[in-house]
Enzyme design. Structure first.
Site, PDB file in Angstrom:
ATOM      1  N   TYR A  87       0.842  -1.198   0.000  1.00 18.15           N
ATOM      2  CA  TYR A  87       0.000   0.000   0.000  1.00 18.15           C
ATOM      3  C   TYR A  87       0.868   1.236   0.000  1.00 18.15           C
ATOM      4  O   TYR A  87       2.035   1.193   0.381  1.00 18.15           O
ATOM      5  CB  TYR A  87      -1.047  -0.039   1.109  1.00 18.15           C
ATOM      6  CG  TYR A  87      -0.729   0.571   2.439  1.00 18.15           C
ATOM      7  CD1 TYR A  87      -1.033   1.910   2.704  1.00 18.15           C
ATOM      8  CD2 TYR A  87      -0.194  -0.197   3.460  1.00 18.15           C
ATOM      9  CE1 TYR A  87      -0.779   2.459   3.953  1.00 18.15           C
ATOM     10  CE2 TYR A  87       0.056   0.346   4.716  1.00 18.15           C
ATOM     11  CZ  TYR A  87      -0.233   1.679   4.953  1.00 18.15           C
ATOM     12  OH  TYR A  87       0.016   2.222   6.184  1.00 18.15           O
ATOM     13  N   ASP A 249      -2.791   0.130  15.912  1.00 12.75           N
ATOM     14  CA  ASP A 249      -2.064  -1.139  16.090  1.00 12.75           C
ATOM     15  C   ASP A 249      -1.125  -1.032  17.289  1.00 12.75           C
ATOM     16  O   ASP A 249      -1.006  -1.956  18.095  1.00 12.75           O
ATOM     17  CB  ASP A 249      -1.248  -1.472  14.841  1.00 12.75           C
ATOM     18  CG  ASP A 249      -2.105  -1.439  13.586  1.00 12.75           C
ATOM     19  OD1 ASP A 249      -3.295  -1.798  13.676  1.00 12.75           O
ATOM     20  OD2 ASP A 249      -1.583  -1.042  12.522  1.00 12.75           O
TER      21      ASP A 249
HETATM   22  O1  KDG Z   1      -3.424   0.096  10.901  1.00 11.45           O
HETATM   23  C1  KDG Z   1      -2.541   0.313   9.845  1.00 11.45           C
HETATM   24  C2  KDG Z   1      -3.012  -0.458   8.664  1.00 11.45           C
HETATM   25  O2  KDG Z   1      -4.210   0.076   8.230  1.00 11.45           O
HETATM   26  C3  KDG Z   1      -2.031  -0.436   7.533  1.00 11.45           C
HETATM   27  O3  KDG Z   1      -0.806  -0.997   7.914  1.00 11.45           O
HETATM   28  C4  KDG Z   1      -2.531  -1.131   6.305  1.00 11.45           C
HETATM   29  O4  KDG Z   1      -3.181  -3.248   7.127  1.00 11.45           O
HETATM   30  C5  KDG Z   1      -3.473  -2.261   6.547  1.00 11.45           C
HETATM   31  C6  KDG Z   1      -4.830  -2.084   6.046  1.00 11.45           C
HETATM   32  O5  KDG Z   1      -5.353  -3.063   5.560  1.00 11.45           O
HETATM   33  O6  KDG Z   1      -5.382  -1.007   6.139  1.00 11.45           O
END
Ligand code: KDG
Length: 306
Positions: A87, A249
């Protein structure tokens, strides 16, 4: 046993090198569950990541980052036929915006058969998030099986992690079902409002009557812990926010580590806020931890001075 497993997609993440997008990006690592795993490892918890990467350079980068933090990656599936998910933190008028490149990723091919190959004995806490439920039908099945196949002495923690772009065209009611099957649930007030029409802790309790522990996060304002016993609200820390993605997280990891250590309600929430502060101060998902002397001062401080 105090060991933790975090199951979910780890991703390569391109982060702008500067606050304003200069079209130069830094290659970093994210993915909600993998972020939790890295924070937990840094907090001294024995933690394993369960997931898959492609046989590609981005996958190698992801695994190196997890390993460097002390996360056990020996259960990782390396899938030569699929790419590692990615991403990009794009700059948007309202701050960063996540653009995903993850359809058909290695993790999206995971399913319940994963449980035939990984040994979960010795795992006292399994951390999951709602993101996995959106990746594919087989990933949703995997979450369902994991949450249904309960084992005594193993807690399941579940971060709702509402990601509207991933749920477009899908029935998100399954998120409530999965959350209710967990022991510890994290949900943002804004997420609760989107899912259940009301983000107040009492409304969240109505939507989630089953989990013994529910944490409602009110952004910078603080967090509320709903458990048997009195409801506890702990204000957040005043932080100069650089970029907020990943803070939830970090919060989950700080809270869970303190929970495993047997800390009281207020300290568990404070540990969450302290870990979140590190993520808020970084453009990356996982920032540098706060210095230990500052952490000690914060833990000792009066709740109203935060
Ligand atoms: O909390 C952070 C996450 O949103 C990022 O690391 C990307 O895992 C992810 C997601 O699916 O949004």
């Amino acid at each position: 046993d105090g060991a933790v497993a975090c199951l979910g997609e780890a991703m390569a993440v391109f982060v702008p090198e500067e606050a304003r997008n200069t079209h130069r990006f830094l290659l970093t690592v994210g993915g909600a569950e993998a972020n939790v795993a890295r924070h937990l490892a840094r907090l001294g918890i024995t933690v394993r990541w369960l997931g898959a990467v492609g046989a590609d350079d981005l996958g190698a980068t992801v695994l190196a980052s997890l390993r460097d933090c002390g996360v056990d990656v020996t259960s990782t599936i390396v899938d030569p036929s699929r790419p590692t998910a990615l991403y990009v933190k794009e700059s948007a008028p309202t701050g960063s915006r996540m653009r995903y490149y993850r359809t058909g990723s290695a993790c999206s091919a995971l399913g319940p058969e994963l449980l035939d190959t990984v040994d979960l004995s010795g795992i006292g806490l399994l951390h999951l998030t709602g993101i996995t439920a959106t990746l594919s039908a087989s990933c949703l099945d995997l979450l369902r099986v994991v949450t249904n196949r309960r084992v005594p002495d193993r807690l399941i923690s579940f971060d709702v992690n509402w990601r509207p772009t991933l749920w477009r065209g899908k029935d998100h009611r399954v998120l409530t079902e999965l959350a209710n099957a967990a022991d510890v649930v994290f949900v943002g007030e804004d997420e609760a409002e989107a899912l259940w029409g009301d983000g107040a802790p009492s409304a969240v309790r109505t939507a989630l009557p089953d989990p013994p522990t529910v944490v409602v996060k009110h952004g910078a304002r603080g967090a509320t812990l709903l458990e048997d016993g009195p409801t506890v609200f702990q204000p957040g820390l005043a932080v100069d926010v650089v970029e907020p993605i990943g803070a939830g997280d970090a919060f989950a990891a700080g809270f869970l580590a303190a929970t495993l250590a047997g800390a009281g309600p207020r300290e568990r929430l404070r540990r969450g806020h302290i870990a979140a502060a590190a993520a808020l101060r970084s453009r990356e998902d996982v920032g540098e931890p706060l210095p230990p002397d500052l952490v000690a001062t914060l833990l000792a401080a009066d709740p109203d001075t935060w």
